[in-house]
Design a protein around this motif. Sequence first.
Motif, mmCIF file in Angstrom:
data_model
loop_
_atom_site.group_PDB
_atom_site.id
_atom_site.type_symbol
_atom_site.label_atom_id
_atom_site.label_comp_id
_atom_site.label_asym_id
_atom_site.label_seq_id
_atom_site.Cartn_x
_atom_site.Cartn_y
_atom_site.Cartn_z
ATOM 1 N N GLY A 1 -7.506 0.825 -6.957
ATOM 2 C CA GLY A 1 -7.967 1.767 -5.953
ATOM 3 C C GLY A 1 -8.866 1.057 -4.953
ATOM 4 O O GLY A 1 -9.366 -0.048 -5.211
ATOM 5 N N ARG B 1 1.037 7.019 -4.244
ATOM 6 C CA ARG B 1 0.481 6.759 -5.571
ATOM 7 C C ARG B 1 -0.862 7.455 -5.682
ATOM 8 O O ARG B 1 -1.520 7.714 -4.690
ATOM 9 C CB ARG B 1 0.270 5.250 -5.789
ATOM 10 C CG ARG B 1 1.512 4.496 -6.079
ATOM 11 C CD ARG B 1 1.157 3.075 -6.537
ATOM 12 N NE ARG B 1 2.251 2.208 -6.208
ATOM 13 C CZ ARG B 1 2.226 1.247 -5.299
ATOM 14 N NH1 ARG B 1 1.134 1.004 -4.615
ATOM 15 N NH2 ARG B 1 3.276 0.525 -5.065
ATOM 16 N N GLU B 2 -1.295 7.694 -6.919
ATOM 17 C CA GLU B 2 -2.636 8.270 -7.091
ATOM 18 C C GLU B 2 -3.661 7.283 -6.533
ATOM 19 O O GLU B 2 -3.416 6.076 -6.499
ATOM 20 C CB GLU B 2 -2.903 8.592 -8.556
ATOM 21 C CG GLU B 2 -2.955 7.383 -9.461
ATOM 22 C CD GLU B 2 -3.266 7.777 -10.879
ATOM 23 O OE1 GLU B 2 -4.431 7.635 -11.282
ATOM 24 O OE2 GLU B 2 -2.343 8.218 -11.571
ATOM 25 N N PRO B 3 -4.800 7.765 -6.042
ATOM 26 C CA PRO B 3 -5.775 6.905 -5.366
ATOM 27 C C PRO B 3 -6.225 5.688 -6.167
ATOM 28 O O PRO B 3 -6.485 4.635 -5.585
ATOM 29 C CB PRO B 3 -6.950 7.841 -5.102
ATOM 30 C CG PRO B 3 -6.342 9.198 -5.029
ATOM 31 C CD PRO B 3 -5.201 9.171 -6.015
ATOM 32 N N LYS C 1 -3.352 2.918 -5.581
ATOM 33 C CA LYS C 1 -2.763 2.898 -4.243
ATOM 34 C C LYS C 1 -2.382 1.497 -3.762
ATOM 35 O O LYS C 1 -1.403 1.313 -3.046
ATOM 36 C CB LYS C 1 -3.771 3.520 -3.262
ATOM 37 C CG LYS C 1 -3.314 3.580 -1.848
ATOM 38 C CD LYS C 1 -4.376 4.282 -1.002
ATOM 39 C CE LYS C 1 -4.056 4.214 0.464
ATOM 40 N NZ LYS C 1 -5.073 4.891 1.266
ATOM 41 N N TYR C 2 -3.148 0.473 -4.179
ATOM 42 C CA TYR C 2 -2.962 -0.887 -3.666
ATOM 43 C C TYR C 2 -2.317 -1.788 -4.727
ATOM 44 O O TYR C 2 -2.865 -1.964 -5.809
ATOM 45 C CB TYR C 2 -4.306 -1.487 -3.249
ATOM 46 C CG TYR C 2 -4.941 -0.736 -2.116
ATOM 47 C CD1 TYR C 2 -4.674 -1.067 -0.801
ATOM 48 C CD2 TYR C 2 -5.812 0.328 -2.364
ATOM 49 C CE1 TYR C 2 -5.248 -0.370 0.247
ATOM 50 C CE2 TYR C 2 -6.391 1.033 -1.330
ATOM 51 C CZ TYR C 2 -6.096 0.684 -0.018
ATOM 52 O OH TYR C 2 -6.664 1.384 1.008
ATOM 53 N N ILE D 1 0.876 -1.169 0.000
ATOM 54 C CA ILE D 1 0.000 0.000 0.000
ATOM 55 C C ILE D 1 0.914 1.221 0.000
ATOM 56 O O ILE D 1 1.769 1.362 0.867
ATOM 57 C CB ILE D 1 -0.914 0.031 1.242
ATOM 58 C CG1 ILE D 1 -1.778 -1.220 1.284
ATOM 59 C CG2 ILE D 1 -1.777 1.290 1.240
ATOM 60 C CD1 ILE D 1 -2.542 -1.397 2.589
ATOM 61 N N ASN D 2 0.727 2.096 -0.981
ATOM 62 C CA ASN D 2 1.580 3.259 -1.105
ATOM 63 C C ASN D 2 0.719 4.516 -1.129
ATOM 64 O O ASN D 2 0.024 4.782 -2.111
ATOM 65 C CB ASN D 2 2.427 3.156 -2.378
ATOM 66 C CG ASN D 2 3.456 4.236 -2.482
ATOM 67 O OD1 ASN D 2 3.279 5.335 -1.974
ATOM 68 N ND2 ASN D 2 4.562 3.941 -3.159
ATOM 69 N N GLU D 3 0.783 5.282 -0.075
ATOM 70 C CA GLU D 3 -0.010 6.511 0.062
ATOM 71 C C GLU D 3 0.391 7.579 -0.950
ATOM 72 O O GLU D 3 -0.346 8.533 -1.165
ATOM 73 C CB GLU D 3 0.137 7.072 1.484
ATOM 74 C CG GLU D 3 -0.336 6.143 2.583
ATOM 75 C CD GLU D 3 -1.846 5.933 2.591
ATOM 76 O OE1 GLU D 3 -2.582 6.802 2.099
ATOM 77 O OE2 GLU D 3 -2.274 4.883 3.089
#
Length: 60
Positions: A52, A31-33, A36-37, A27-29
């Motif tokens: 997303g 990245r664009e929504p 994100k996953y 999970i990368n906060e």
Amino acid sequence: MELKVGDRIEIIGKNGVAVAKGTIYNINEFREPSMKYAVHVDGYKEDVLFFGESQLVKID
């Protein structure tokens, strides 16, 4: 919904039906929504795919 690394999920297609299952890998906060996953999708051996939160449903 609180998703975390290691959770088993279903991936929901545009028509609202589950199209695949997988496991959250990252999970990368930052990245664009909509990406994100990072998910290891069952049966897909190439790499991870990005989704997303609106496309994922946690399963037990």
